[in-house]
Write a protein that holds these residues in place. Structure first.
Motif, PDB file in Angstrom:
ATOM      1  N   VAL A 349     -29.764 -34.761  27.891  1.00  0.00           N
ATOM      2  CA  VAL A 349     -30.093 -33.356  27.726  1.00  0.00           C
ATOM      3  C   VAL A 349     -31.612 -33.304  27.624  1.00  0.00           C
ATOM      4  N   PRO A 354     -28.704 -30.050  30.147  1.00  0.00           N
ATOM      5  CA  PRO A 354     -27.892 -31.232  30.457  1.00  0.00           C
ATOM      6  C   PRO A 354     -28.058 -31.603  31.931  1.00  0.00           C
ATOM      7  N   ILE A 355     -28.343 -32.864  32.186  1.00  0.00           N
ATOM      8  CA  ILE A 355     -28.524 -33.326  33.562  1.00  0.00           C
ATOM      9  C   ILE A 355     -27.782 -34.640  33.754  1.00  0.00           C
ATOM     10  N   VAL A 356     -27.041 -34.731  34.849  1.00  0.00           N
ATOM     11  CA  VAL A 356     -26.509 -36.009  35.301  1.00  0.00           C
ATOM     12  C   VAL A 356     -27.039 -36.219  36.709  1.00  0.00           C
ATOM     13  N   THR A 381     -21.422 -20.572  30.179  1.00  0.00           N
ATOM     14  CA  THR A 381     -21.592 -21.381  28.981  1.00  0.00           C
ATOM     15  C   THR A 381     -21.482 -22.856  29.258  1.00  0.00           C
ATOM     16  N   GLY A 382     -20.987 -23.203  30.418  1.00  0.00           N
ATOM     17  CA  GLY A 382     -20.791 -24.617  30.695  1.00  0.00           C
ATOM     18  C   GLY A 382     -19.751 -25.235  29.787  1.00  0.00           C
ATOM     19  N   GLY A 430     -26.988 -28.398  33.923  1.00  0.00           N
ATOM     20  CA  GLY A 430     -26.438 -27.238  33.230  1.00  0.00           C
ATOM     21  C   GLY A 430     -24.975 -27.433  32.889  1.00  0.00           C
ATOM     22  N   VAL A 432     -21.912 -30.437  33.460  1.00  0.00           N
ATOM     23  CA  VAL A 432     -21.738 -31.795  33.962  1.00  0.00           C
ATOM     24  C   VAL A 432     -20.296 -32.287  33.874  1.00  0.00           C
ATOM     25  N   ASP A 433     -19.363 -31.377  33.593  1.00  0.00           N
ATOM     26  CA  ASP A 433     -17.969 -31.788  33.461  1.00  0.00           C
ATOM     27  C   ASP A 433     -17.485 -32.535  34.700  1.00  0.00           C
TER      28      ASP A 433
ATOM     29  N   ASN B 110     -23.848 -36.907  27.156  1.00  0.00           N
ATOM     30  CA  ASN B 110     -23.009 -36.829  28.352  1.00  0.00           C
ATOM     31  C   ASN B 110     -22.849 -38.140  29.114  1.00  0.00           C
ATOM     32  N   ILE B 113     -19.284 -38.790  29.848  1.00  0.00           N
ATOM     33  CA  ILE B 113     -18.762 -37.850  30.847  1.00  0.00           C
ATOM     34  C   ILE B 113     -19.143 -38.325  32.245  1.00  0.00           C
TER      35      ILE B 113
END
Ligand SMILES: Cc1cc2nc3c(=O)[nH]c(=O)nc-3n(C[C@H](O)[C@H](O)[C@H](O)COP(=O)(O)OP(=O)(O)OC[C@H]3O[C@@H](n4cnc5c(N)ncnc54)[C@H](O)[C@@H]3O)c2cc1C
Lengths: 481, 196
Positions: A349, A354-356, A381-382, A430, A432-433, B110, B113
């Protein structure tokens, strides 16, 4: 007789391997040699030490008694010096020698320190170790108390305590977070055109820049620091830029990346390039010597090239495989393979975003096709709702702007990079699910086929798709025989 | 070689029991999701749960594939990538072999995830922590399994599952030969990953 395992390096890879060795071989004598005087700790938590959100005990890998319970002999504060494969002996810096049946090199990486005049001044620190974090914390406190730099009263448009960060990579950004929390002004001096340039594209870099600016940071792009200024006590007072301009500051964070520790391997005449060379079984060029973690150069499964691992995740995964092979090797038929790494595989984050970022996130070349999607909805809301809420658009729409203004108002952004039918890279920002479902395809290079590709482009790819389309799970080729 | 240590973590064999999915039996009623969220609420009751802020979250996901519903659950993988990736020690395997997340240690980075190939770890954006299946430690078995009205979810040992699959396959075979009629689509396609 019980087998003797020696591990050089007592961090993610070293202690991860020790734990796995103990599971696999209850009788073995396990010795771990670590240069740092501390029990192993979660290195990525170092930023939390700076603003005091966590203590040394909070970031410890295992409580102290774990080492005794697991019968891991820990030798701290000394470096492994040389390995003598002919005798199967390792010598430490202090002259102590240990026999080994199998040895693991897990000596990690050190911060890369550029050769700039003044870089050794006090008040200029990288962030890699507990010692670094404690020095940064002390200096930040002094700066906030107005005592770091004698006679300094702001200037350069900055009142009060001021830190200059060289580079805006992940470690610089993570170091800035606690400094900003403490109330320091942060200025990033970045050689490239946007933050995180090694990890994300200009668009997401712009989203990060925007959020940093909102938090009061200042950003200089396309600039280099050419010298550090210091006083008669050799304490940092500012930096000079390649434009000739200078910035007064109390603290300099050196965030110019890391370089693998090659000394013990070089001294022992093992093959090294950027990192210690390791094969499919994480074996080095010396029999019964394996390597894991940040010191290793291995196969990049996306590019087919060589890559330094440089991630916690990789360090632990490699350690588990190396430990297995230390116990069961050296016959290839009895060992497990390490398939390689994805060169870029970062998550975090950053300035609240949030970034992947995985694989080739911004490749150049006609063979690559980028598909992007943007969400600007206010209600976004992500929060893990049903997938597929972003509007997809084919082609790279970087035309929406450039520099720090790119991404203004964007809540979530997704970019998928294809090479033909293969997914070779992705950025999720934003939201990342299910990032790991995409990662599975990047890692294995399995073709998606039209249905899965459509699902991926619309952001509704789930594991269920993979399973129900009769496709092999993306990790199937790593299943043991 | 038994699958005790796969790289990308698939079915675990050493584990005592785990959740298995028989997709063909799932009708998409989402009872499992509901039961999961309720069990992970403060009140542990449906009426309490729906009034809580933040709303309790599920850790099992009924995903849609065209018109078919498929539950996807955490497998508590042997080589658990989520745990390897955890940079804070929040995700660890406990003595029973369960891969558990201690959210007091989670910083919401994350990483898990990004690593989970099944997409079954998600983010609680209110509390900025990851949420994952804990196999309901306060119950005799997972709430999702107990709540499933069609027996699409099962909590059993890997060996048991393989055995019961063979038995069911025999029943389906009999049905095809004009005997007992099995449920819609029969039972012939268990979760291929879990059955591996
Ligand atoms: C601030 C920060 C944030 C990070 N965030 C993330 C993140 O979010 N995600 C992620 O995946 N990674 C992250 N990383 C990277 C991660 O910490 C490393 O990839 C990981 O620590 C590598 O583990 P390792 O055991 O290979 O090496 P290291 O952790 O570098 O440990 C090597 C150890 O060996 C010691 N050593 C060196 N030479 C010798 C010798 N000759 N003999 C004995 N011991 C020796 C070193 O002193 C060190 O203690 C972050 C790093 C930092 C600094």
């Amino acid at each position: 007789m019980s087998r003797q395992y020696v591990i050089l390096g007592a961090s993610a890879a070293g202690i991860g391997a020790a734990a796995r060795l103990r599971e696999l071989d209850p009788e073995a004598v396990i010795t771990v040699v670590g240069e740092e005087p501390h029990y192993a700790y979660y290195r990525p938590l170092l930023p939390f030490l700076i603003d005091g959100r966590q203590s040394l005990a909070d970031i410890a890998f295992w409580p102290e008694q774990w080492y005794a319970e697991q019968r891991v002999r820990l030798i701290l504060g000394v470096r492994g010096h040389r390995i003598e494969p002919d005798r199967k002996v390792v010598e430490l810096e202090d002259g102590r020698r240990f026999d080994y049946d199998a040895l693991l090199l897990a000596v990690g990486a050190d911060s890369r320190i550029p050769t700039i005049p003044g870089i050794d001044a006090s008040g200029a620190y990288p962030l890699r170790t507990i010692d670094d974090a404690e020095r940064i914390a002390a200096r930040a406190r002094a700066a906030l108390a107005g005592t770091a730099v004698a006679g300094r009263r702001g200037g350069d448009g900055v009142d009060g305590a001021h830190a200059v960060l060289l580079g805006a990579g992940l470690v610089s950004l993570k170091a800035a977070e606690p400094l900003m929390n403490l109330g320091m002004r942060c200025t990033f001096v970045v050689a490239s055109a946007h933050p995180l340039s090694r990890v994300v594209d200009a668009r997401v870099g712009g989203m990060v820049a925007e959020r940093l600016l909102e938090r009061g940071a200042r950003l200089y792009f396309g600039r280099e620091v050419t010298a550090l200024l210091h006083d008669a006590d050799d304490s940092v007072t500012g930096v000079t830029l390649d434009t000739g301009e200078s910035l007064a500051c109390d603290l300099v964070i050196v965030g110019k990346g890391v370089a693998p520790n090659l000394e013990p391997a070089r001294r022992s005449e093992f093959a090294c390039h950027w990192g210690v060379r390791a094969g499919l079984y994480l074996e080095t060029t010396s029999p019964d010597v394996y390597a894991a973690g940040d010191c290793v150069e291995t196969n990049d499964v996306v590019t087919g090239g060589q890559q330094v691992a440089a991630l916690w995740t990789n360090a632990v995964s490699m350690a588990h495989i190396a430990a297995y092979n230390m116990v069961h090797g050296p016959e290839p038929g009895r060992m497990r393979r390490f398939p390689g790494v994805i060169g870029t595989m970062n998550s975090g984050v950053v300035a609240g975003l949030p970034i992947v970022a995985m694989g080739l996130t911004d490749p150049v070349g006609e063979r690559y096709e980028a598909v992007t999607a943007v969400d600007r909805s206010a209600g976004f809301t992500g929060n893990g709702g049903p997938p597929g809420e972003l509007g997809a658009s084919a082609g790279d729409d970087a035309s929406e702007g450039s520099g720090a203004s790119v991404g203004r108002g964007v809540r979530a952004f997704r970019k998928l990079v294809f090479d033909g039918d293969r997914l070779v890279g992705a950025i999720l920002a934003g939201r990342v699910d299910r990032a790991g479902v995409y990662r599975g395809f990047i890692e294995t290079g399995l073709p998606l086929g039209p249905t899965l590709r459509a699902a991926a482009e619309e952001g509704r790819l789930t594991y269920a798709d993979v399973q129900m389309r009769g496709q092999k799970p993306p990790y199937a080729n790593y299943m043991p025989m | 070689m038994p699958g005790t240590d796969t790289v990308a973590g698939a079915a675990r064999s050493a584990a005592p029991q785990e959740i298995y999915v028989v997709p063909s039996r799932c009708t998409g009623c989402r009872s499992c999701e509901m039961a999961c969220a309720v069990e992970h609420s403060q009140s542990k009751s449906l009426f309490g749960a729906i009034t809580e802020t933040p709303l309790p979250r599920r850790r099992i996901y009924v995903e849609a594939v065209d018109t078919v519903a498929v539950p996807v659950a955490c497998r508590h993988c042997d080589e658990a990538f989520c745990a390897n990736a955890c940079i804070t020690g929040a995700i660890r395997r406990d003595s029973r072999g369960f891969v558990l997340l201690d959210d007091s240690r989670c910083i919401g980075c994350n990483s898990c995830i990004m690593l989970c190939p099944f997409g079954v770890i998600q983010k609680d954006e209110t509390r900025h922590v990851a949420v994952k299946c804990d196999l309901c430690p306060d119950l005799p078995g997972p709430a999702c399994v107990a709540a499933c009205p069609t027996d699409a979810l099962r909590f059993q040992e890997a060996g048991d599952f393989a055995r019961s699959r063979r038995r069911t396959a025999a029943v389906v075979g009999a049905a095809a030969a004009g005997g007992v009629v099995a449920g819609p689509g029969g039972d012939a396609d268990p979760d291929p990953a879990a059955a591996d």
